[in-house]
Design a protein around this motif. Structure first.
Motif, PDB file in Angstrom:
ATOM      1  N   ARG A  48      63.302  65.032   6.010  1.00 18.50           N
ATOM      2  CA  ARG A  48      63.676  65.036   7.428  1.00 18.50           C
ATOM      3  C   ARG A  48      62.458  64.776   8.327  1.00 18.50           C
ATOM      4  NH1 ARG A  48      62.440  68.958  10.956  1.00 18.50           N
ATOM      5  NH2 ARG A  48      61.353  70.771  10.144  1.00 18.50           N
ATOM      6  N   LEU A  49      61.299  65.304   7.921  1.00 20.04           N
ATOM      7  CA  LEU A  49      60.092  65.095   8.728  1.00 20.04           C
ATOM      8  C   LEU A  49      59.688  63.626   8.762  1.00 20.04           C
ATOM      9  CD1 LEU A  49      57.823  68.123   7.715  1.00 20.04           C
ATOM     10  CD2 LEU A  49      58.866  67.708   9.934  1.00 20.04           C
ATOM     11  N   PHE A  50      59.783  62.957   7.615  1.00 23.14           N
ATOM     12  CA  PHE A  50      59.343  61.568   7.514  1.00 23.14           C
ATOM     13  C   PHE A  50      60.440  60.560   7.850  1.00 23.14           C
ATOM     14  CE2 PHE A  50      56.429  63.321   3.992  1.00 23.14           C
ATOM     15  CZ  PHE A  50      55.445  63.651   4.915  1.00 23.14           C
ATOM     16  N   GLY A  51      61.717  60.974   7.681  1.00 24.48           N
ATOM     17  CA  GLY A  51      62.787  59.996   7.741  1.00 24.48           C
ATOM     18  C   GLY A  51      63.693  60.031   8.940  1.00 24.48           C
ATOM     19  N   THR A  52      63.636  61.116   9.755  1.00 19.62           N
ATOM     20  CA  THR A  52      64.584  61.237  10.863  1.00 19.62           C
ATOM     21  C   THR A  52      63.888  61.545  12.180  1.00 19.62           C
ATOM     22  OG1 THR A  52      64.977  63.647  10.819  1.00 19.62           O
ATOM     23  CG2 THR A  52      66.140  62.319   9.171  1.00 19.62           C
ATOM     24  N   GLY A  53      64.684  61.487  13.229  1.00 17.90           N
ATOM     25  CA  GLY A  53      64.181  61.827  14.552  1.00 17.90           C
ATOM     26  C   GLY A  53      63.898  63.299  14.734  1.00 17.90           C
ATOM     27  N   ALA A  54      64.261  64.122  13.733  1.00 18.66           N
ATOM     28  CA  ALA A  54      63.973  65.555  13.805  1.00 18.66           C
ATOM     29  C   ALA A  54      62.520  65.860  13.463  1.00 18.66           C
ATOM     30  CB  ALA A  54      64.896  66.325  12.859  1.00 18.66           C
ATOM     31  N   GLY A  55      61.794  64.875  12.943  1.00 18.36           N
ATOM     32  CA  GLY A  55      60.399  65.094  12.556  1.00 18.36           C
ATOM     33  C   GLY A  55      59.449  64.230  13.360  1.00 18.36           C
ATOM     34  N   PRO A  56      58.175  64.611  13.417  1.00 17.58           N
ATOM     35  CA  PRO A  56      57.199  63.867  14.226  1.00 17.58           C
ATOM     36  C   PRO A  56      56.468  62.768  13.457  1.00 17.58           C
ATOM     37  CG  PRO A  56      56.228  65.912  13.471  1.00 17.58           C
ATOM     38  CD  PRO A  56      57.625  65.881  12.913  1.00 17.58           C
ATOM     39  N   PHE A  57      56.782  62.607  12.162  1.00 18.68           N
ATOM     40  CA  PHE A  57      56.022  61.670  11.332  1.00 18.68           C
ATOM     41  C   PHE A  57      56.934  60.604  10.724  1.00 18.68           C
ATOM     42  CE2 PHE A  57      54.135  65.963  10.753  1.00 18.68           C
ATOM     43  CZ  PHE A  57      53.013  65.775  11.551  1.00 18.68           C
ATOM     44  N   PRO A  58      57.191  59.501  11.404  1.00 19.54           N
ATOM     45  CA  PRO A  58      58.069  58.462  10.859  1.00 19.54           C
ATOM     46  C   PRO A  58      57.388  57.682   9.735  1.00 19.54           C
ATOM     47  CG  PRO A  58      57.203  57.777  12.993  1.00 19.54           C
ATOM     48  CD  PRO A  58      56.734  59.189  12.779  1.00 19.54           C
ATOM     49  N   LEU A  59      57.648  58.100   8.508  1.00 16.61           N
ATOM     50  CA  LEU A  59      57.119  57.425   7.324  1.00 16.61           C
ATOM     51  C   LEU A  59      58.289  57.168   6.373  1.00 16.61           C
ATOM     52  CD1 LEU A  59      53.928  59.625   6.731  1.00 16.61           C
ATOM     53  CD2 LEU A  59      53.997  57.311   7.689  1.00 16.61           C
ATOM     54  N   PRO A  60      59.047  56.114   6.601  1.00 12.79           N
ATOM     55  CA  PRO A  60      60.256  55.868   5.812  1.00 12.79           C
ATOM     56  C   PRO A  60      60.015  55.792   4.310  1.00 12.79           C
ATOM     57  CG  PRO A  60      60.203  54.444   7.741  1.00 12.79           C
ATOM     58  CD  PRO A  60      58.876  55.117   7.681  1.00 12.79           C
ATOM     59  N   ASP A  61      58.917  55.190   3.881  1.00  6.02           N
ATOM     60  CA  ASP A  61      58.645  55.075   2.443  1.00  6.02           C
ATOM     61  C   ASP A  61      58.450  56.449   1.810  1.00  6.02           C
ATOM     62  OD1 ASP A  61      58.834  52.354   2.581  1.00  6.02           O
ATOM     63  OD2 ASP A  61      56.670  51.982   2.624  1.00  6.02           O
ATOM     64  N   ALA A  62      57.797  57.355   2.529  1.00  6.60           N
ATOM     65  CA  ALA A  62      57.588  58.712   2.011  1.00  6.60           C
ATOM     66  C   ALA A  62      58.912  59.454   1.914  1.00  6.60           C
ATOM     67  CB  ALA A  62      56.615  59.469   2.913  1.00  6.60           C
TER      68      ALA A  62
END
Length: 273
Positions: free
Chosen positions: A134-148
């Motif tokens: 959720r942190l890396f993949g969605t708007g609920a997290g501050p770290f947009p890292l789709p691959d992670a």
């Protein structure tokens, strides 16, 4: 004998407190024995109703056990798995004023408990790993890292494949609860079932992702092995368990996330899944 009620402080819609809410309903433990104390989301100050003592320090859920008649002193138990295991042991032995259970959700003997604990560990791991997704993949997290996010999702599926194998010979029919069935409990439910269901429900209800639905194709797992990404037994389990009265979310008690939060959780970055 200790004083009642005991107080269970929870953020009602969040995953770890949700486990215990389902457990209390499945076990038929009344609010006069364990009272659920809803706490507002941390962003809103973690406030509680003025009838209850303030939220104790620490992450929720927290079980507060009164040590006197005045509610001035408490013993605290933290962590959802510890709370459920403790309450189930009290019910199993009829201790501390809890009614004796007809069965243990921890398993009837050492072998059953080993199997239950194995699934608990895997399902709990899925819930923990979802935090990174959720942190890396969605708007609920501050770290947009789709691959992670996508890589962590593969690790969650690895755990689900192991549970799929553990449940492959299980008859899920006893889990189904019809509308005419007024019984709150069923001897087939284990703590592992509750933890697993809570994870599967959480991903669907909050993030719009059904983790029981694999691609149905042969894929490479995290170790590079060819595996069939399919979870028919998990789907059967989920569909059976969601018929139970214990899992119906109470909107008035805050068991449904606010729409603003849902919007962020369901906003997936491209390539995250």
């Amino acid at each position: 004998m200790r004083q009642f009620p005991w107080l269970l402080y929870v953020y009602p819609w969040m995953p770890y407190p949700r486990r215990i809410i389902i457990y209390l309903r499945e076990k038929g433990i009344p609010s006069s024995t364990v009272t659920i104390v809803p706490v507002t989301d941390p962003q809103l100050g973690s406030q509680v109703d003025s009838r209850f003592p303030a939220k104790p320090p620490g992450s929720l859920p927290i079980l507060a056990i009164p040590q006197d008649n005045h509610g001035a002193h408490f013993t605290y138990i933290r962590q959802s798995l510890a709370i459920m295991s403790y309450l189930d042991e009290l019910c199993e032995n009829g201790e501390e004023g809890f009614p004796r259970s007809r069965y243990s959700m921890r398993g009837a003997d050492a072998l059953q408990r080993a199997h239950v604990n194995g699934v608990i560990a895997l399902a709990d791991e899925c819930t923990t790993q979802w935090n990174a997704i959720r942190l890396f993949g969605t708007g609920a997290g501050p770290f947009p890292l789709p691959d992670a996010s996508n890589e962590m999702l593969r690790w969650v599926r690895r755990s689900l494949m192991t549970i799929e194998e553990a449940y492959k010979d299980r008859d899920m029919a006893p889990l189904i609860q019809s509308e005419r069935d007024e019984s709150a409990t069923g001897s087939s439910v284990t703590l592992a079932d509750i933890v697993l269901y809570q994870f599967l429900e959480f991903t669907v209800d909050c993030y719009g992702v059904d983790m029981t639905q694999g691609s149905g194709k042969i894929v490479k797992d995290v170790y590079g092995r060819d595996v069939l990404e399919k979870f028919p037994k998990l789907a059967e389990f989920y569909n059976a368990f969601k018929t139970r009265k214990s899992v119906v979310r109470d909107v008035e008690q805050g068991e449904v996330p606010p729409s603003t939060v849902l919007e962020k959780m369901r906003n997936w970055h491209k390539g995250s899944l």
